[in-house]
Every structure is written in C-alpha cells, then in structure tokens.
Design a protein around this motif. Structure first.
Motif, short mmCIF file in Angstrom:
data_model
loop_
_atom_site.label_atom_id
_atom_site.label_comp_id
_atom_site.label_asym_id
_atom_site.label_seq_id
_atom_site.Cartn_x
_atom_site.Cartn_y
_atom_site.Cartn_z
N LYS B 141 0.75 -1.07 0.06
CA LYS B 141 -0.01 -0.07 0.15
C LYS B 141 0.94 1.12 0.04
CE LYS B 141 -3.51 -0.16 2.78
NZ LYS B 141 -4.20 -0.58 4.02
N GLY B 142 2.00 1.13 0.47
CA GLY B 142 2.83 2.19 0.29
C GLY B 142 3.60 2.79 -0.70
N ILE B 143 3.59 1.91 -1.65
CA ILE B 143 4.33 2.04 -2.93
C ILE B 143 4.21 3.21 -3.78
CG2 ILE B 143 4.71 1.13 -5.43
CD1 ILE B 143 4.33 -1.66 -4.23
N PRO B 144 2.68 3.64 -3.72
CA PRO B 144 2.44 5.01 -4.58
C PRO B 144 3.18 6.18 -4.17
CG PRO B 144 0.71 3.74 -4.73
CD PRO B 144 1.32 3.09 -3.75
N VAL B 145 2.92 6.14 -2.77
CA VAL B 145 3.73 7.61 -1.94
C VAL B 145 4.94 7.51 -1.91
CG1 VAL B 145 3.95 8.84 0.21
CG2 VAL B 145 1.50 7.96 -0.76
N ALA B 146 5.54 6.14 -1.92
CA ALA B 146 7.07 6.01 -1.84
C ALA B 146 7.60 6.32 -3.12
CB ALA B 146 7.44 4.62 -1.26
N LEU B 147 6.95 5.96 -4.29
CA LEU B 147 7.49 6.24 -5.53
C LEU B 147 7.58 7.71 -5.83
CD1 LEU B 147 8.15 4.95 -8.60
CD2 LEU B 147 5.60 5.52 -8.72
N MET B 148 6.26 8.28 -5.55
CA MET B 148 6.34 9.70 -5.72
C MET B 148 7.35 10.66 -4.92
SD MET B 148 4.49 10.28 -8.08
CE MET B 148 2.89 10.02 -8.95
N THR B 149 7.67 10.22 -3.67
CA THR B 149 8.57 10.56 -2.86
C THR B 149 10.29 10.47 -3.72
OG1 THR B 149 7.33 10.11 -0.72
CG2 THR B 149 9.85 10.87 -0.41
N ALA B 150 10.30 9.34 -4.10
CA ALA B 150 11.65 8.94 -4.72
C ALA B 150 11.79 9.88 -5.94
CB ALA B 150 11.75 7.59 -5.22
N ARG B 151 10.57 10.04 -6.68
CA ARG B 151 10.50 10.91 -7.90
C ARG B 151 10.88 12.40 -7.77
NH1 ARG B 151 6.95 14.10 -11.32
NH2 ARG B 151 7.69 13.59 -13.15
N GLU B 152 10.44 12.84 -6.51
CA GLU B 152 10.78 14.38 -6.32
C GLU B 152 12.18 14.33 -5.70
OE1 GLU B 152 9.20 16.58 -7.24
OE2 GLU B 152 7.01 15.43 -7.50
N LEU B 153 12.75 13.35 -5.22
CA LEU B 153 14.08 13.39 -4.52
C LEU B 153 15.07 13.05 -5.84
CD1 LEU B 153 13.82 11.55 -1.33
CD2 LEU B 153 14.32 13.95 -1.60
N GLY B 154 14.50 12.44 -6.99
CA GLY B 154 15.26 12.11 -8.04
C GLY B 154 16.22 10.90 -7.81
N ILE B 155 15.64 9.77 -6.91
CA ILE B 155 16.35 8.77 -6.63
C ILE B 155 15.47 7.62 -6.80
CG2 ILE B 155 17.97 9.68 -5.01
CD1 ILE B 155 16.05 9.09 -2.78
N PRO B 156 15.95 6.54 -7.03
CA PRO B 156 15.20 5.01 -7.27
C PRO B 156 14.44 4.51 -6.27
CG PRO B 156 17.66 4.84 -7.54
CD PRO B 156 17.55 5.93 -6.96
N LEU B 157 13.33 3.95 -6.39
CA LEU B 157 12.49 3.26 -5.40
C LEU B 157 12.57 1.85 -5.48
CD1 LEU B 157 10.11 3.17 -3.37
CD2 LEU B 157 8.57 2.68 -5.49
N VAL B 158 12.95 1.20 -4.17
CA VAL B 158 13.26 -0.32 -4.06
C VAL B 158 12.12 -0.87 -3.22
CG1 VAL B 158 14.91 -2.01 -3.10
CG2 VAL B 158 15.83 -0.11 -4.23
N ILE B 159 11.64 -1.93 -3.58
CA ILE B 159 10.45 -2.55 -2.81
C ILE B 159 10.70 -4.02 -2.42
CG2 ILE B 159 8.03 -3.08 -3.34
CD1 ILE B 159 7.81 -1.42 -5.67
N ALA B 160 10.70 -3.91 -1.04
CA ALA B 160 10.82 -5.23 -0.38
C ALA B 160 9.33 -6.19 -0.52
CB ALA B 160 11.19 -4.90 1.09
N ARG B 161 9.64 -7.40 -0.48
CA ARG B 161 8.59 -8.09 -0.83
C ARG B 161 8.18 -9.25 0.26
NH1 ARG B 161 7.64 -8.77 -6.54
NH2 ARG B 161 5.70 -9.77 -5.70
N HIS B 162 7.09 -9.56 0.46
CA HIS B 162 6.94 -10.82 1.23
C HIS B 162 7.82 -12.02 1.12
CE1 HIS B 162 4.35 -8.62 3.78
NE2 HIS B 162 3.44 -8.08 3.10
#
Lengths: 277, 277
Positions: B141-162
């Motif tokens: 559920k946090g992926i969209p906000v995390a992605l947009m934060t990463a976008r504004e910081l100009g850095i990649p997003l990394v997603i941990a999985r279950h």
C-alpha cells in the motif's frame, strides 16, 4: 500581487497545467489567478501550445463547451516512445540480466521513477481516447507504471491484492490459474474501491500465459465494470497464444536456451514503431 | 529552429526542470538547446525562480561548482503542507470510513495519483537534506507515496517483498514480528537491488507497533545500508511506544470504541504545523 509579465504568467500556467495532466482547467480560473483578461489568457495558451509542441513536451488542448477550458496531455510522439523503449531494451540486454531459471531481472526498471513516468506517458498516450474511469493493476511490480499511467490520464489507480485484509472491508474474491506456476491463486478487491458500471484500463508488468490478466478481467465482470484496454510492460513471445486478447505491451521478451546458456532478447513491441498511437 | 521569445523559452525550461526534480541541469545544456547565451539563461532562471516562489510551485536553486547548474525542487511550504493534509483528514473523518474491527479505509487516498504526488512532495521536502540514495518501501500500500517521494528526490525506489520469487535472483530474507498479527513474517529483497554502503530513506503507509518498520531497518543492516530517515503516511496513537524511533508521519489515527461504536479521529501530525521543514 503586482501584474505579471507574460513570460512569468506563461511559465506558471504551464507548470499548473502539467501538474494536473488530462484535467480541464477553466480560463476563468487563470483569469482570476493572474488578474488578466480572457483574450490575454487565450493568447498565452496559443503560445504555450506552440512551445510544448516544439520541444516534444506534450499537448495543450482547448476544450470548448460549458465545461470547457484548457487541458494538458503528456502525449509522447511515436519517435520519442520508440527511442525511450529502445533505450530500456538496451539496458536489459546485458547477460547479467538473465537469472537462473531463465528469468529476466528488470525490477529496477519497473520502479525507477523516471522510467515509470515515461512508460506511463507512453501508455497513457495510447489510451487517452478509451475514457477509462480508473486504472486497475495487480500487486506488486506493475504498481509504479500503473500509477504513472493513471496520473497522466487524470484518473485513480485501483490495486487488486492476493489476499483479503480485514482493514479493507468487504471484498470480492476470485480464483484464477497462475500461468507461471499453474496453481490456483486468489485475487481480492475491496467492494468499495470500484463503482459499478464504470470503465477500467488494466495495466500490469508482465504477460506470459495470461492467467493473471484473465483473472483481472473476470474480477471486473464481478463489479459490472467494462475493461476498455489492457497493457503490459513486458510480454513473452512464448506461449504465442495468450488467455487474453486486445492487449498491448511495451516490450517483448524471448528467452532461448536453458540454465547457464539462457539468452534473453528484449525488443520494443511492434506497435511502437507504427505511426498511429 | 527559429529563435524563441523569452516567454516561450522560459516555459519550456520550467517544464523540463520540473520533469527532472532534484536533478541538476547544466546551463550549457539549455544554451545549446535554445541557442542562447549563458547570461540570457541566467536571467531566465532568475525570473523563473521568482515565478515558482510567487505561486508556491516549488524552488529553483542554482548550484555552483564544476557539476553546477540549476535544480528544481517541488518544495512544499509549511502552510501548504498543513492545508493539504488537513484536507485529507477531512475526507477520512466520515463515519463510512471506519470498517468492522476498528480499521480505517484509506486505500483510495494512498493510490490516488494526485494525492500520492502531494504527499510525496511533502515527504521529499522534509528529506531533501539527508542525501538518501534510494527510497525503500515494503509492498503494497505504501508504494505509490514512496514512488512519488523518490521521484521528487530524483532517486530510485526499492520495494521489499513478502516472499522470494525465482525471477528476482538471490535474495536476502529476514524474519520480523508483525505488529498487527503478532506472527512471524518474512521480508525479502533481491541482492542486486541495493548497493552496499549506500543510504536509504524508508517510506511506508502505516505505523502501528513498528514491527514491519523494525524489519526494514534490520534488512538494511544486512545490506550494510544506513537508514537516514523514516516516514509514514499514517501513524496510530496507540501503542505510544513504537519499535522504531526518529520517524515522521503525515497523519495520526486514534480509534476509540469497538464494533459499531468505533470512531476514528485522523489528525495532521504535529510537525506539519511547525515552521521548520
């Protein structure tokens, strides 16, 4: 506020328009904000339309009628979309990308904000005309590109889950056959997340057999929702026959050989080279 | 190309800068693109800086030195961030938002592209200075906000999985105690998705006991990665003591009563009302 010069006003307008892609902003809104006449605003918009066109920054459209105004769409030209996806394919063609078992590692591409934005724009450009009410994706890897597609279309994103969670309220569950494992899996979507009778655009990361995609179509039927389009970041060349039709992908993946000799060939999908969107 | 007028050039520049948030674009790049002198470009940038400031559209910063140029940051002012989150809290305060079991339904808020963009900008503004190399989130559920934060910081997003998937290659798994269920769960991250010795900003949707957050911190230790910040969309007021410290949230959630009498109170977090970022 002091009266602004045209260059300042135009810059601010373009920023605001591009911050709300595919949504109509009325001229009156800008008139009020900048304290300028409608005729002046119209001239500004004409100039901005030329600017965005010249630099391949998308399209400004004037929408007439009662709900009229101006709308920004981050449309990507056929040349630009092909160049972008060719670049991604080159990145993915290194031998270090092939994992044991003949899988391709491309998680980093999927969740890179800049690439997700570009891929989202390419997909949005292909589906501006289908009038989707929301984008549907299945967790997890397709979420970034699906979100960016939804953003450019100016519509919400809805995420189907593998399992029902108590904190999502009553949900609709369907079972589907996963193409990769052949096992029966569950797909779950909160009842309140989708309105009956609306239109869905399905965006996901990967299409192989089409089991998950078929599941999403079945899930939408439970909500009485029409699927108006379906697109994937990556599609395998094998099996040739998928369990869904009328879909698009950005890239095709062909894995030949097995074990240490496995070679992955990633190519831009054929439609990207066409002139039409 | 014909020589452009200042208003056209400025609009195009601002669009390009805002499309690559927090990344430095050199003056020479713009000079070449627009066929204009450096002094002219500098004047344009000064004007654009005023425009973005006047309309609360973020900040343009000139970075000096060898790697110098101009950088756009979608900084959100303290007033604007509080107004935005207050609006979200109002949306979430309706009685229909409380689900059986005393849960709050806010999935739609988390995956709304426009709201995710705004929340991402607020969080990015708070962490521009920590010099994170990537944003880490835990699916889903946090992926969209995390992605947009990463976008504004100009850095990649990394997603941990279950769970580990074969197509992600060798992975690091850790076990953690889930706060909500008290059960032992697994968190998995592909070895190649994170470089040793880098810096992570953790962004997730929900903080209750802090078990998942603690797990993410432990996971980063396995990669020899420093956690330089941690932020959540929603934090519960109870339990008061979390298993992580030095974190921020955008909203606090207080659920009182049980069953049909459960009432949810959602408030903007205290730091949002402060003057500092």
């Amino acid at each position: 506020m002091d009266k602004l010069h045209r260059n300042e006003r135009m810059s601010a307008m373009l920023k605001m328009l591009t911050d709300s892609p595919n949504r109509i902003i009325t001229l009156s809104h800008f008139c009020e904000l900048f304290g300028a006449a409608k005729s002046t605003m119209s001239e500004d918009i004409d100039l901005l339309r030329e600017v965005t066109k010249t630099f391949g920054l998308g399209e400004l459209e004037t929408v007439t009628g009662a709900a009229g105004g101006v709308r920004y769409r981050a449309s990507v030209s056929p040349e630009e979309r092909l160049r972008c996806i060719q670049g991604v394919c080159e990145t993915l063609s290194g031998p270090e990308r092939v994992l044991p078992g003949g899988f391709l590692y491309y998680n980093d591409i999927l969740s890179d904000p800049e690439l997700a934005t570009r891929m989202g724009r390419i997909l949005a450009t292909a589906y501006f005309d289908v009038e989707a009410d929301f984008v549907l994706t299945m967790e997890t890897k397709g979420i970034p590109v699906a979100l960016m597609t939804a953003r450019e279309l100016g519509i919400p994103l809805v995420i189907a889950r593998h399992a029902l969670r108590a904190y999502e309220g009553s949900a609709v569950n369907i079972n589907y056959v996963s193409g990769s494992s052949g096992s029966i899996q569950t797909m779950s979507l909160a009842r309140r997340s989708v309105k009956e009778g609306t239109r869905a655009l399905i965006i996901d990361d990967f299409l192989k057999g089409g089991g998950t995609a078929r599941g999403m179509v079945d899930l939408m039927r439970e909500f009485n929702v029409t699927v108006v389009g379906m697109a994937f970041v990556m599609e395998t060349t094998s099996p040739e026959r998928k369990r869904v039709s009328d879909h698009r992908a950005l890239m095709t993946l062909d894995i030949t050989g097995t074990g240490e000799d496995a070679v992955a060939t990633v190519r831009p999908a054929a439609w990207l080279a066409g002139a039409a969107k």
